[in-house]
Design an enzyme around this catalytic site. Sequence first.
Site, PDB file in Angstrom:
ATOM      1  N   ASN A  67       0.784  -1.056   0.125  1.00  0.00           N
ATOM      2  CA  ASN A  67       0.147   0.463   0.281  1.00  0.00           C
ATOM      3  C   ASN A  67       0.993   1.804  -0.022  1.00  0.00           C
ATOM      4  OD1 ASN A  67      -1.542   1.594   0.875  1.00  0.00           O
ATOM      5  ND2 ASN A  67      -2.108   1.342   2.487  1.00  0.00           N
ATOM      6  N   TRP A  68       0.724   2.042  -1.225  1.00  0.00           N
ATOM      7  CA  TRP A  68       1.955   2.693  -1.295  1.00  0.00           C
ATOM      8  C   TRP A  68       1.369   4.406  -0.655  1.00  0.00           C
ATOM      9  CZ3 TRP A  68       4.097   2.573  -6.763  1.00  0.00           C
ATOM     10  CH2 TRP A  68       4.536   0.923  -6.977  1.00  0.00           C
ATOM     11  N   LYS A  69       0.735   4.380  -0.536  1.00  0.00           N
ATOM     12  CA  LYS A  69      -0.828   5.635   0.516  1.00  0.00           C
ATOM     13  C   LYS A  69       0.013   6.873  -0.161  1.00  0.00           C
ATOM     14  CE  LYS A  69      -0.185   3.475   4.732  1.00  0.00           C
ATOM     15  NZ  LYS A  69      -0.934   2.961   6.046  1.00  0.00           N
ATOM     16  N   HIS A  94      -9.644   1.124   4.644  1.00  0.00           N
ATOM     17  CA  HIS A  94      -8.199   0.560   5.638  1.00  0.00           C
ATOM     18  C   HIS A  94      -8.061   2.095   6.398  1.00  0.00           C
ATOM     19  CE1 HIS A  94      -4.115   2.535   6.178  1.00  0.00           C
ATOM     20  NE2 HIS A  94      -3.609   1.627   5.984  1.00  0.00           N
ATOM     21  N   GLU A 141      -7.362   4.255   7.688  1.00  0.00           N
ATOM     22  CA  GLU A 141      -6.772   6.157   7.596  1.00  0.00           C
ATOM     23  C   GLU A 141      -7.793   6.705   6.364  1.00  0.00           C
ATOM     24  OE1 GLU A 141      -3.433   5.269   5.314  1.00  0.00           O
ATOM     25  OE2 GLU A 141      -2.582   5.263   7.338  1.00  0.00           O
ATOM     26  N   GLU A 188      -5.282  -4.606  10.555  1.00  0.00           N
ATOM     27  CA  GLU A 188      -4.804  -3.758  10.919  1.00  0.00           C
ATOM     28  C   GLU A 188      -4.603  -3.015  12.430  1.00  0.00           C
ATOM     29  OE1 GLU A 188      -2.464  -2.428   6.688  1.00  0.00           O
ATOM     30  OE2 GLU A 188      -4.692  -1.295   7.384  1.00  0.00           O
ATOM     31  N   GLY A 205       2.524   2.799  10.117  1.00  0.00           N
ATOM     32  CA  GLY A 205       3.124   3.431  10.315  1.00  0.00           C
ATOM     33  C   GLY A 205       3.948   3.849  11.464  1.00  0.00           C
ATOM     34  N   SER A 242       3.088  -1.770  10.147  1.00  0.00           N
ATOM     35  CA  SER A 242       4.741  -2.134  10.684  1.00  0.00           C
ATOM     36  C   SER A 242       5.275  -3.846  10.498  1.00  0.00           C
ATOM     37  CB  SER A 242       5.564  -1.559  12.023  1.00  0.00           C
ATOM     38  OG  SER A 242       4.902  -0.229  11.911  1.00  0.00           O
ATOM     39  N   GLY A 272       2.895  -1.143   4.249  1.00  0.00           N
ATOM     40  CA  GLY A 272       2.828   0.316   3.647  1.00  0.00           C
ATOM     41  C   GLY A 272       4.158   0.724   3.788  1.00  0.00           C
ATOM     42  N   GLY A 273       5.161   1.237   4.525  1.00  0.00           N
ATOM     43  CA  GLY A 273       6.618   1.993   5.096  1.00  0.00           C
ATOM     44  C   GLY A 273       7.354   1.138   3.241  1.00  0.00           C
TER      45      GLY A 273
HETATM   46  P1  PGA Z   1       2.874   0.788   7.807  1.00  0.00           P
HETATM   47  O1  PGA Z   1       1.524   0.632   7.198  1.00  0.00           O
HETATM   48  O2  PGA Z   1       3.471  -0.187   7.093  1.00  0.00           O
HETATM   49  O3  PGA Z   1       3.473   0.981   7.097  1.00  0.00           O
HETATM   50  O4  PGA Z   1       3.060   0.349   9.291  1.00  0.00           O
HETATM   51  C1  PGA Z   1      -0.029  -0.093   6.241  1.00  0.00           C
HETATM   52  C2  PGA Z   1      -0.336   0.078   6.227  1.00  0.00           C
HETATM   53  O5  PGA Z   1      -1.330   0.851   6.667  1.00  0.00           O
HETATM   54  O6  PGA Z   1      -1.453  -0.867   5.843  1.00  0.00           O
END
Ligand code: PGA
Length: 251
Positions: free
Chosen positions: A9-11, A95, A97, A167, A173, A213, A234-235
């Site tokens: 997930n590149w956000k 998600h 967010e 999640e 993050g 994470s 994500g990251g």
């Molecule tokens: P993260 O994000 O790996 O940066 O914690 C995961 C996500 O939100 O899908």
Amino acid sequence: MRRPFIAGNWKMNMDRASAIELAAGVAKATADLEDVDVAVCPPSIYLDAVVSATKGSEVGVGGQNMYHEPKGAFTGEISSAMLLDIGCQYVILGHSERRHIFGETDADINKKVKVALEVGLTPIVCVGETLPERESGETLNVIRTQFDGSLAGLSDDDMKKIVIAYEPVWAIGTGKTATPQQAEEVHLDLRKIMESCYNSEIAESVRIQYGGSVKPDNAAELLGQPNIDGALVGGASLKVDDFMGIIAGAK
Ligand code: PGA
């Protein structure tokens, strides 16, 4: 046997050139990969470029969100048909967010899930508790409420097509990962919920990713849990080597 599924997930990251480079890098690095599904979910504005950069590879492409209406006066939104048209197979829905920054409710997510399934996209539906919810012992209740609301009214056939991502919001993050035991407990609970709402075949076949994470150095242990079938990353999905390190943990 559930096939592991690792999605990035590149956000709201990358520019066009780096999105193409990353997508092509993942496509190349996964060329000989067997027995693991891999997808990348770039910002929607780069979907077209990323679909081109991964063409002919095993890497799937997904949107990070969509709107439930098929078309019309919804400024700024994109539809399920548009995602399909551009070459997506997947869409991340609900998600945290989207839930917490943009105020999406389970009812909103449920409409999107149904429409995504109707056009043939695979929804990756996210659930997860906040830190106060975990600390007050509410985790399993929160997961149950999100499951019931986001996935309400799905037939057996529809449910089989869903991917769930657990999640925990406090792990996204933040560098704080749920321990493999904490994650496994929720994944097992999700399977029990599916068994009670559907049947054991569905409970056993639906893939449940863990997200929050996930890094190359913790992936193998998380993915080694019996009910963790993949990761939503994500990251660490923004660099080919890190993402490949996580994929290696799924094998
Ligand atoms: P993260 O994000 O790996 O940066 O914690 C995961 C996500 O939100 O899908």
